[in-house]
Write a protein that holds these residues in place. Structure first.
Motif, PDB file in Angstrom:
ATOM      1  N   PRO A 109      51.893 105.207 -12.110  1.00  0.00           N
ATOM      2  CA  PRO A 109      51.768 105.419 -10.658  1.00  0.00           C
ATOM      3  C   PRO A 109      53.873 105.437 -10.554  1.00  0.00           C
ATOM      4  O   PRO A 109      54.016 104.513 -10.829  1.00  0.00           O
ATOM      5  N   GLY A 110      54.197 106.594  -9.705  1.00  0.00           N
ATOM      6  CA  GLY A 110      55.547 106.028  -9.070  1.00  0.00           C
ATOM      7  C   GLY A 110      55.421 104.915  -7.648  1.00  0.00           C
ATOM      8  O   GLY A 110      54.171 104.131  -7.443  1.00  0.00           O
ATOM      9  N   PHE A 111      56.314 104.063  -8.003  1.00  0.00           N
ATOM     10  CA  PHE A 111      57.108 103.550  -6.386  1.00  0.00           C
ATOM     11  C   PHE A 111      55.714 104.192  -5.482  1.00  0.00           C
ATOM     12  O   PHE A 111      56.756 104.073  -4.526  1.00  0.00           O
ATOM     13  N   GLY A 112      55.017 102.990  -4.990  1.00  0.00           N
ATOM     14  CA  GLY A 112      54.489 102.998  -3.705  1.00  0.00           C
ATOM     15  C   GLY A 112      53.011 104.345  -3.630  1.00  0.00           C
ATOM     16  O   GLY A 112      51.973 104.164  -2.880  1.00  0.00           O
ATOM     17  N   VAL A 113      52.633 105.036  -5.027  1.00  0.00           N
ATOM     18  CA  VAL A 113      52.172 105.704  -4.517  1.00  0.00           C
ATOM     19  C   VAL A 113      50.623 105.478  -5.413  1.00  0.00           C
ATOM     20  O   VAL A 113      50.814 104.439  -6.493  1.00  0.00           O
ATOM     21  N   PRO A 114      49.748 105.853  -4.773  1.00  0.00           N
ATOM     22  CA  PRO A 114      48.315 105.484  -4.998  1.00  0.00           C
ATOM     23  C   PRO A 114      48.155 105.799  -6.253  1.00  0.00           C
ATOM     24  O   PRO A 114      48.189 107.016  -6.816  1.00  0.00           O
ATOM     25  N   ARG A 115      46.899 104.674  -6.874  1.00  0.00           N
ATOM     26  CA  ARG A 115      46.709 105.688  -9.010  1.00  0.00           C
ATOM     27  C   ARG A 115      46.247 107.531  -8.645  1.00  0.00           C
ATOM     28  O   ARG A 115      45.900 107.595  -9.279  1.00  0.00           O
ATOM     29  N   GLY A 116      45.562 107.017  -7.411  1.00  0.00           N
ATOM     30  CA  GLY A 116      44.433 108.857  -7.620  1.00  0.00           C
ATOM     31  C   GLY A 116      45.297 110.357  -7.471  1.00  0.00           C
ATOM     32  O   GLY A 116      44.691 111.056  -7.465  1.00  0.00           O
ATOM     33  N   LEU A 117      46.890 110.192  -6.703  1.00  0.00           N
ATOM     34  CA  LEU A 117      47.586 111.117  -6.241  1.00  0.00           C
ATOM     35  C   LEU A 117      47.621 111.565  -7.988  1.00  0.00           C
ATOM     36  O   LEU A 117      49.105 112.891  -8.293  1.00  0.00           O
ATOM     37  N   ALA A 118      47.746 111.573  -9.248  1.00  0.00           N
ATOM     38  CA  ALA A 118      47.790 112.047 -10.008  1.00  0.00           C
ATOM     39  C   ALA A 118      46.058 112.597 -11.508  1.00  0.00           C
ATOM     40  O   ALA A 118      46.202 112.436 -12.438  1.00  0.00           O
ATOM     41  N   SER A 119      45.543 112.820 -10.410  1.00  0.00           N
ATOM     42  CA  SER A 119      44.044 113.214 -10.794  1.00  0.00           C
ATOM     43  C   SER A 119      44.426 114.706 -11.417  1.00  0.00           C
ATOM     44  O   SER A 119      43.424 114.858 -12.542  1.00  0.00           O
ATOM     45  N   ILE A 120      45.539 115.709 -11.174  1.00  0.00           N
ATOM     46  CA  ILE A 120      45.268 116.792 -11.135  1.00  0.00           C
ATOM     47  C   ILE A 120      45.129 116.943 -13.452  1.00  0.00           C
ATOM     48  O   ILE A 120      43.806 117.024 -14.597  1.00  0.00           O
ATOM     49  N   MET A 121      45.800 115.599 -13.463  1.00  0.00           N
ATOM     50  CA  MET A 121      46.850 115.666 -15.379  1.00  0.00           C
ATOM     51  C   MET A 121      46.160 114.517 -16.203  1.00  0.00           C
ATOM     52  O   MET A 121      45.384 114.758 -16.878  1.00  0.00           O
ATOM     53  N   VAL A 122      45.196 113.047 -15.471  1.00  0.00           N
ATOM     54  CA  VAL A 122      44.344 112.572 -15.442  1.00  0.00           C
ATOM     55  C   VAL A 122      42.959 113.271 -16.322  1.00  0.00           C
ATOM     56  O   VAL A 122      42.221 112.998 -17.436  1.00  0.00           O
ATOM     57  N   THR A 123      42.557 113.985 -15.091  1.00  0.00           N
ATOM     58  CA  THR A 123      41.175 114.029 -15.627  1.00  0.00           C
ATOM     59  C   THR A 123      41.421 115.793 -16.344  1.00  0.00           C
ATOM     60  O   THR A 123      40.700 116.526 -17.561  1.00  0.00           O
ATOM     61  N   GLU A 124      42.288 116.372 -16.830  1.00  0.00           N
ATOM     62  CA  GLU A 124      42.731 117.443 -17.337  1.00  0.00           C
ATOM     63  C   GLU A 124      42.642 116.872 -19.007  1.00  0.00           C
ATOM     64  O   GLU A 124      42.323 116.999 -20.135  1.00  0.00           O
ATOM     65  N   LEU A 125      43.200 115.952 -19.143  1.00  0.00           N
ATOM     66  CA  LEU A 125      43.826 114.793 -20.961  1.00  0.00           C
ATOM     67  C   LEU A 125      41.731 114.121 -20.847  1.00  0.00           C
ATOM     68  O   LEU A 125      41.664 114.151 -22.306  1.00  0.00           O
ATOM     69  N   ALA A 126      41.316 113.767 -19.573  1.00  0.00           N
ATOM     70  CA  ALA A 126      40.595 113.592 -20.273  1.00  0.00           C
ATOM     71  C   ALA A 126      39.087 114.350 -20.571  1.00  0.00           C
ATOM     72  O   ALA A 126      38.080 114.442 -21.587  1.00  0.00           O
ATOM     73  N   SER A 127      39.360 115.394 -20.023  1.00  0.00           N
ATOM     74  CA  SER A 127      38.243 116.691 -20.492  1.00  0.00           C
ATOM     75  C   SER A 127      39.188 116.953 -22.085  1.00  0.00           C
ATOM     76  O   SER A 127      38.224 118.102 -22.560  1.00  0.00           O
ATOM     77  N   ARG A 128      39.889 116.810 -22.138  1.00  0.00           N
ATOM     78  CA  ARG A 128      40.103 117.000 -23.373  1.00  0.00           C
ATOM     79  C   ARG A 128      39.443 116.064 -24.880  1.00  0.00           C
ATOM     80  O   ARG A 128      40.334 116.257 -25.874  1.00  0.00           O
ATOM     81  N   GLY A 129      38.586 115.099 -24.388  1.00  0.00           N
ATOM     82  CA  GLY A 129      38.726 113.957 -25.403  1.00  0.00           C
ATOM     83  C   GLY A 129      39.727 112.623 -25.283  1.00  0.00           C
ATOM     84  O   GLY A 129      39.324 112.228 -26.025  1.00  0.00           O
ATOM     85  N   TYR A 130      40.707 113.000 -24.063  1.00  0.00           N
ATOM     86  CA  TYR A 130      40.993 111.314 -24.210  1.00  0.00           C
ATOM     87  C   TYR A 130      40.270 110.691 -22.678  1.00  0.00           C
ATOM     88  O   TYR A 130      39.699 110.831 -22.002  1.00  0.00           O
TER      89      TYR A 130
END
Length: 378
Positions: A109-130
């Motif tokens: 993630p960006g500086f100071g930002v919790p890892r969860g604040l990019a969940s939309i793309m993370v779950t998108e990629l996981a839903s496609r088999g990554y």
């Protein structure tokens, strides 16, 4: 106010679990005298949905984040139910083994930002088999919640700390890759030996690893690729590669470039003098471009802003349904790009990059009327 997020579009339900990692060989340079500790989440394709969806942010992290968000939004701290928000990933959902081993992508993630604040793309990629691994960079993130209710809040050394942050982030991601190798060998790298979903290590294909990140995390993706050949392809979402250097030419990854695929994605207002960030406008991106011999592309979102590339692009329009968001906050975070359209565009190009370079599925990389918010910079 309840938070809602776009559902991932891939064919798989998404599962998630978290790990607490401790590196006994590395002293924490942010808080000397302690071994370096990290919290990571692993999102993966599941065989079926889980009964319980994972928290969007860990509860104590959510409390810390809510305080800062309330100031930015000019709303009471309880105006947004950060602690009650749920992602589209199921806690401990059973691992899908139908396609064998899966490519692995690490997100920073960006500086100071919790890892969860990019969940939309993370779950998108996981839903496609990554399998997607997200990393909190301890003492740099606003808050990192460890097992047992311990919270490490941001603890920065006196400035300048850019070089320290870059080196620490690179070491963090490389340590995560080592932990994933342990997991793939059938061992449990979690410091507390907490139970992990059955078969998680068995689906990791560590011969196909990608990295991407937003802002400082995009810089991390490039830095890690320079330092570690295990990472085959990377994406920088609006991170200025020369950050921390008076002369960008002195930055190692800028000076040397990369010999493997890399995608630069910039916003319209984050480059020099408030203009677009591209390899034509930003010197560090330009030198990196010239020195890189691998596959490369430069995408720009002219009407977007720095946080167009993470969950803010969905969150802020959602907030606007319920209260007035300060106009300057909107302008400085997501700009004027159409929210739904750009999310669909990012859901197209980012997975397409990894599909091409980790799965061997060639894509089309040129301006398209289907995605009018993106420009390819030659």
């Amino acid at each position: 106010m309840e938070l809602r997020f776009p559902r991932p579009t891939g064919p798989f339900p998404v599962g998630t679990t978290e790990l607490h990692l401790v590196d006994p060989r590395r002293d924490d340079l942010f808080v000397p005298g302690r071994p370096r500790e990290l919290m990571i989440s692993v999102c993966y394709p599941a065989s079926r949905a889980a009964a319980e969806r994972a928290p969007y942010l860990p509860p104590l992290t959510a409390q810390v984040y809510a305080e800062g968000a309330s100031i930015a939004l000019q709303q009471p701290v309880d105006a947004v139910d950060w602690a009650g928000a749920r992602s589209h990933a199921g806690l401990g959902a059973p691992v899908s083994r139908s396609w064998g081993r899966r490519p692995v992508i690490v997100f920073s993630p960006g500086f100071g930002v919790p890892r969860g604040l990019a969940s939309i793309m993370v779950t998108e990629l996981a839903s496609r088999g990554y399998v997607v691994v997200t990393v909190d960079h301890t003492y740099e993130a606003a808050a990192v919640e460890f097992p047992g209710g311990r919270v490490a809040v941001q603890t920065l050394p006196p400035e300048p700390y850019a070089h320290l942050a870059r080196a620490t982030r690179t070491a963090d991601v490389r340590f995560v890759l080592d932990a994933l190798a342990e997991l793939a060998r059938g061992r449990n790298p979690d410091a507390g030996n907490r139970r992990l979903p059955v078969g998680l290590g068995a689906i990791l294909d560590l011969q196909r690893i990608g990295a991407y990140g937003h802002s400082a995390g995009g810089i991390t993706a490039a830095d890690v690729m320079l330092a570690d050949r295990r990472v085959a392809a990377g994406i920088d979402l609006d991170g200025t590669l020369g950050y921390g250097y008076d002369d960008p030419a002195d930055c190692p990854v800028v000076a040397q470039g990369l010999d493997r695929p890399f995608l630069l994605v910039g916003a319209g207002g984050t480059g020099p003098n408030g203009g677009p960030q591209t390899h034509r406008t930003d010197r560090s991106w330009g030198l990196f471009w010239d020195h890189s011999t691998g596959w490369k592309r430069d995408l720009n979102v002219p009407a977007g802003q720095h946080y167009t590339f993470v969950d803010h692009q969905a969150l802020i329009p959602w907030f606007q349904r319920f209260f007035t968001v300060p106009p300057e906050l909107v302008a400085n975070t997501i700009g004027t790009v159409d929210p739904r359209r750009i999310l669909a565009t990012l859901n197209t190009y980012l997975p397409a990059f990894f599909d091409q370079h980790l799965r061997g599925r060639p894509g089309t990389w040129r301006d398209s009327p289907r995605h009018p918010d993106v420009r390819f910079i030659a």
